[in-house]
Design an enzyme around this catalytic site. Structure first.
Site, PDB file in Angstrom:
ATOM      1  N   ASP A 286       0.874  -1.174   0.000  1.00 21.52           N
ATOM      2  CA  ASP A 286       0.000   0.000   0.000  1.00 21.52           C
ATOM      3  C   ASP A 286       0.907   1.218   0.000  1.00 21.52           C
ATOM      4  OD1 ASP A 286      -2.232   1.827   0.462  1.00 21.52           O
ATOM      5  OD2 ASP A 286      -3.344   0.083   1.160  1.00 21.52           O
ATOM      6  N   HIS A 320       1.100   2.145  -3.349  1.00 24.26           N
ATOM      7  CA  HIS A 320       0.045   2.954  -3.965  1.00 24.26           C
ATOM      8  C   HIS A 320       0.477   4.395  -4.137  1.00 24.26           C
ATOM      9  CE1 HIS A 320      -3.349  -0.037  -2.663  1.00 24.26           C
ATOM     10  NE2 HIS A 320      -2.430  -0.573  -3.430  1.00 24.26           N
TER      11      HIS A 320
END
Length: 469
Positions: A286, A320
């Site tokens: 992430d 991300h």
């Protein structure tokens, strides 16, 4: 110092209204002088030169035997004797939750590994914690401290969260992380906690843990002052890796984080003040670094912004986003500085990502990046998004964002991507001396005010203009 920070926003406004190169240089230089002033406030804690080895408190050499009690005894002895280092020697030590106390440095020697249990009962009793920006009573983070000061985790050893597609990760309810139809997962608990937050139920009456499925953070100092995390390697996290909450004076240095599970953010300082993150390596499932300040009602009730953060000399691979602000940002964020970063991965979605919504609210301001080298990324170099989650009644603000000296060899779909409200445009977004190659769409922005490009090349073409949309 306070006067300097108080005048910071005034300098930003004056700087952006001038197109003279001299004033713009003066403005950005002034911002980084403020960063140098903040740096002087951040001091790593120091400890007594006294060691407490866990093997002297009952930890054996059998890596399959739980030694949680040995950690607790060594930490207690260290704390009660005025502090020092709790030593983890060479070897692998299996444990449940570790709770740090004031003046304790948990130190891993070379070739030491702390491996965390896969039995959820080993993370009881419940502790007061945060889960995605919302307060509750839940499983203990793997390493936790509450209202302590002068604490550290140091050394060249490994912290292994021991999560995988069979343990912790399936609770995310995604098949790629081992979940299958009929298995228990976090969705009902997430929904319930969201409603409890909305109704402002007493956080200490929001009881989770056994029979519930909200994964704990890996390392979470909560309401702590003078925190140091350095040199360790962190792998296989259940959820977020480094998550200091409501802490002041935090140093994170030379940490290497490699973990690709769900929500495996690298470092999430949340509602913290005076934070230095330097010389770290992030390869995550992430966001690499995500700066936060609480979700919705909890964030607005506590009203503690993320403030005075410096990020430097770090390397980002998968994730991300490289440097991210949000989405749990209801308390706001200000004075965020990042410099001398390297990013390069086709699985890195964005370089700078600001994500919020009118469900969150909050003011994000005074964000400065410079000297960023990027090999490749997937979506956008600079991404501002006010529609990250469902709309609400709390209009967000994003203003005074500067990216300077960013070089991208091969970009993704967008160079700059802005999605904002007409009634709350992104204000004073500036790119200076930037080169971005290989993007499909140079700039896509719907609502901006005083968006400035100075000496910017995208796909070899000069974008040297001031644009309002």
């Amino acid at each position: 110092m306070n006067k300097l920070l108080a005048s910071f926003g005034i300098f930003a406004i004056l700087g952006f209204y001038s197109c003279a190169q001299k004033k713009q240089i003066s403005y950005t230089e002034r911002a980084w002088v403020t960063a140098d002033s903040i740096r002087k406030l951040i001091k790593a804690p120091e400890f007594k030169k006294k060691d407490f080895k866990i093997t002297d408190y009952g930890a054996g050499t059998d890596s399959t035997v739980l030694v949680t009690e040995a950690f607790a005894k060594a930490i207690k002895a260290c704390h009660e004797n005025g502090g020092g280092r709790v030593i983890v020697p060479k070897g692998t030590f299996l444990t449940g939750a570790i709770h740090l106390k004031s003046n304790v440095n948990l130190h891993l020697e070379d070739d030491a590994k702390i491996k965390f249990s896969r039995d959820t009962k080993d993370f009881l009793p419940l502790v007061f914690t945060r889960w995605e920006g919302m307060e509750l009573m839940n499983y203990s983070p793997l390493i936790y401290a509450y209202e302590q000061e002068n604490i550290a985790i140091t050394g060249n050893g490994i912290l292994d969260g021991n999560a995988n597609n069979e343990y912790w990760w399936p609770w995310k309810a995604k098949e790629e992380y081992g979940w299958k139809e009929g298995m228990n997962d976090q969705r009902a608990d997430n929904k319930l906690l969201f409603e409890q937050n909305k109704q402002q139920i007493d956080p200490r009456k929001r009881i989770y843990g056994e029979g519930h499925y909200l994964r704990p953070a890996f390392i979470q100092p909560y309401l702590c002052n003078n925190v140091l995390i350095s040199d360790v390697k962190i792998i296989n996290a259940p959820m977020w890796n480094l998550n200091p909450v409501l802490c002041e004076n935090v140093t994170i240095a030379n940490v290497k984080i490699i973990t690709h599970g769900p929500n495996n953010d690298g470092c999430d300082p949340e509602s913290c003040k005076n934070v230095l993150i330097k010389d770290c390596y992030f390869d995550t499932g992430d966001d690499c670094i995500a700066i936060k300040s609480g979700r919705n009602e909890d964030g607005r009730r506590i009203a503690k912004p993320a403030e005075n953060h410096i990020i430097e000399n770090c390397e980002m691979k998968d994730g991300h986003g490289g440097v991210v602000i949000g989405s749990e940002i209801s308390g706001g964020a200000k004075n965020i500085f990042a410099q001398n970063l390297k990013m390069d991965s086709p699985e890195l979605d964005r370089v700078l990502r600001i994500k919020t919504s009118s469900l969150r609210g909050g003011i994000i301001e005074n964000v400065y990046l410079r000297n960023i080298e990027v090999g490749t990324y997937k979506e956008a170099a600079v991404r501002c998004n006010m529609f990250y989650e469902a709309p609400g009644d709390f209009m967000p603000t994003i203003r005074n964002v500067v990216v300077e000296n960013m070089n991208v060899k091969k970009g993704g779909k967008y160079g700059v991507l802005v999605d904002a409200y007409e009634e709350s445009p992104v204000e004073n977004l500036m790119l200076i001396n930037c080169t971005i190659e290989g993007v499909e769409v140079p700039v896509k922005a719907n609502h901006t005010k005083n968006m400035v490009f100075k000496n910017v090349l995208i796909n070899g073409k000069k974008v040297d203009t001031t644009t309002d949309k």
